[in-house]
Design a protein around this motif. Sequence first.
Motif, PDB file in Angstrom:
ATOM      1  N   UNK A  41       0.806  -1.223   0.000  1.00  0.00           N
ATOM      2  CA  UNK A  41       0.000   0.000   0.000  1.00  0.00           C
ATOM      3  C   UNK A  41       0.840   1.275   0.000  1.00  0.00           C
ATOM      4  N   UNK A  42       2.124   1.139   0.259  1.00  0.00           N
ATOM      5  CA  UNK A  42       2.993   2.320   0.271  1.00  0.00           C
ATOM      6  C   UNK A  42       4.394   1.890  -0.142  1.00  0.00           C
ATOM      7  N   UNK A  43       5.013   2.726  -0.966  1.00  0.00           N
ATOM      8  CA  UNK A  43       6.364   2.438  -1.422  1.00  0.00           C
ATOM      9  C   UNK A  43       7.308   3.506  -0.909  1.00  0.00           C
ATOM     10  N   UNK A  44       8.539   3.105  -0.670  1.00  0.00           N
ATOM     11  CA  UNK A  44       9.567   4.016  -0.211  1.00  0.00           C
ATOM     12  C   UNK A  44      10.795   3.784  -1.080  1.00  0.00           C
ATOM     13  N   UNK A  45      11.106   4.735  -1.934  1.00  0.00           N
ATOM     14  CA  UNK A  45      12.251   4.653  -2.841  1.00  0.00           C
ATOM     15  C   UNK A  45      12.198   3.384  -3.686  1.00  0.00           C
ATOM     16  N   UNK A  46      11.010   3.066  -4.187  1.00  0.00           N
ATOM     17  CA  UNK A  46      10.862   1.930  -5.071  1.00  0.00           C
ATOM     18  C   UNK A  46      10.746   0.590  -4.381  1.00  0.00           C
ATOM     19  N   UNK A  47      10.782   0.567  -3.068  1.00  0.00           N
ATOM     20  CA  UNK A  47      10.658  -0.691  -2.343  1.00  0.00           C
ATOM     21  C   UNK A  47       9.409  -0.648  -1.463  1.00  0.00           C
ATOM     22  N   UNK A  48       8.768  -1.797  -1.280  1.00  0.00           N
ATOM     23  CA  UNK A  48       7.569  -1.811  -0.434  1.00  0.00           C
ATOM     24  C   UNK A  48       7.870  -1.366   0.989  1.00  0.00           C
ATOM     25  N   UNK A  49       7.058  -0.448   1.493  1.00  0.00           N
ATOM     26  CA  UNK A  49       7.243   0.048   2.860  1.00  0.00           C
ATOM     27  C   UNK A  49       6.127  -0.440   3.779  1.00  0.00           C
ATOM     28  N   UNK A  50       4.918  -0.569   3.236  1.00  0.00           N
ATOM     29  CA  UNK A  50       3.778  -0.996   4.037  1.00  0.00           C
ATOM     30  C   UNK A  50       3.031  -2.078   3.289  1.00  0.00           C
ATOM     31  N   UNK A  51       2.739  -3.153   3.986  1.00  0.00           N
ATOM     32  CA  UNK A  51       1.981  -4.251   3.397  1.00  0.00           C
ATOM     33  C   UNK A  51       0.747  -4.463   4.262  1.00  0.00           C
ATOM     34  N   UNK A  52      -0.395  -4.669   3.604  1.00  0.00           N
ATOM     35  CA  UNK A  52      -1.658  -4.863   4.313  1.00  0.00           C
ATOM     36  C   UNK A  52      -2.465  -5.933   3.576  1.00  0.00           C
ATOM     37  N   UNK A 106      -3.926  -2.528  -7.912  1.00  0.00           N
ATOM     38  CA  UNK A 106      -3.676  -3.897  -8.361  1.00  0.00           C
ATOM     39  C   UNK A 106      -2.551  -3.944  -9.388  1.00  0.00           C
ATOM     40  N   UNK A 107      -2.572  -3.014 -10.328  1.00  0.00           N
ATOM     41  CA  UNK A 107      -1.547  -2.996 -11.374  1.00  0.00           C
ATOM     42  C   UNK A 107      -0.181  -2.666 -10.806  1.00  0.00           C
ATOM     43  N   UNK A 108      -0.119  -1.748  -9.859  1.00  0.00           N
ATOM     44  CA  UNK A 108       1.164  -1.389  -9.257  1.00  0.00           C
ATOM     45  C   UNK A 108       1.743  -2.562  -8.477  1.00  0.00           C
ATOM     46  N   UNK A 109       0.896  -3.381  -7.902  1.00  0.00           N
ATOM     47  CA  UNK A 109       1.390  -4.545  -7.174  1.00  0.00           C
ATOM     48  C   UNK A 109       1.804  -5.665  -8.114  1.00  0.00           C
ATOM     49  N   UNK A 110       1.232  -5.711  -9.301  1.00  0.00           N
ATOM     50  CA  UNK A 110       1.638  -6.726 -10.273  1.00  0.00           C
ATOM     51  C   UNK A 110       2.973  -6.378 -10.907  1.00  0.00           C
ATOM     52  N   UNK A 111       3.103  -5.134 -11.378  1.00  0.00           N
ATOM     53  CA  UNK A 111       4.314  -4.746 -12.094  1.00  0.00           C
ATOM     54  C   UNK A 111       5.313  -4.001 -11.218  1.00  0.00           C
ATOM     55  N   UNK A 112       4.857  -3.428 -10.129  1.00  0.00           N
ATOM     56  CA  UNK A 112       5.748  -2.689  -9.243  1.00  0.00           C
ATOM     57  C   UNK A 112       5.978  -1.253  -9.675  1.00  0.00           C
ATOM     58  N   UNK A 113       5.626  -0.912 -10.908  1.00  0.00           N
ATOM     59  CA  UNK A 113       5.839   0.444 -11.391  1.00  0.00           C
ATOM     60  C   UNK A 113       4.689   0.810 -12.319  1.00  0.00           C
ATOM     61  N   UNK A 114       3.885   1.776 -11.934  1.00  0.00           N
ATOM     62  CA  UNK A 114       2.735   2.138 -12.746  1.00  0.00           C
ATOM     63  C   UNK A 114       2.486   3.638 -12.766  1.00  0.00           C
TER      64      UNK A 114
END
Length: 148
Positions: A41-52, A106-114
Amino acid sequence: MTEAQDRTRQMIAVVVCWLPLAVLIVSVIASWDAVASTITTQWNAGEPATIAPAWTALLLPAGVCIIAGIAATSAAIDGTNRGRRIAYLAAFGAGCAALWVWFSLLAANDSGDAPHRLLLFPFFVLLGFIPWAIAGRGIPSARTDQVA
């Protein structure tokens, strides 16, 4: 335009305002594996910071779509011609914007960059003009929003 034609147009516009919720439900069913797992749900410098849990990210779009549908339905029941059209515009635009949030997440979690999906936001909101156009101007003799 007769009263029956106006009533039919209003009903079609209300049904269209409920479409974002229907699309959301179909999307959830189609992507059930993603919904049942965790989502970033939140990214920090391209890496996942918060997962829910993914269902928590579904609460906002679902809530907005339900409220938008209720608002369109209540405007059709008790509203002036101009007020109904504005309510349809706002309801469908808000529902489509909430749907965009869900699809982008959903798309950002699939590809990581949207980041290119941000450009679709105005398109989704402008879809609100569909029920606005369907509703039409109403019956001329029933217009209460004209200045005498």
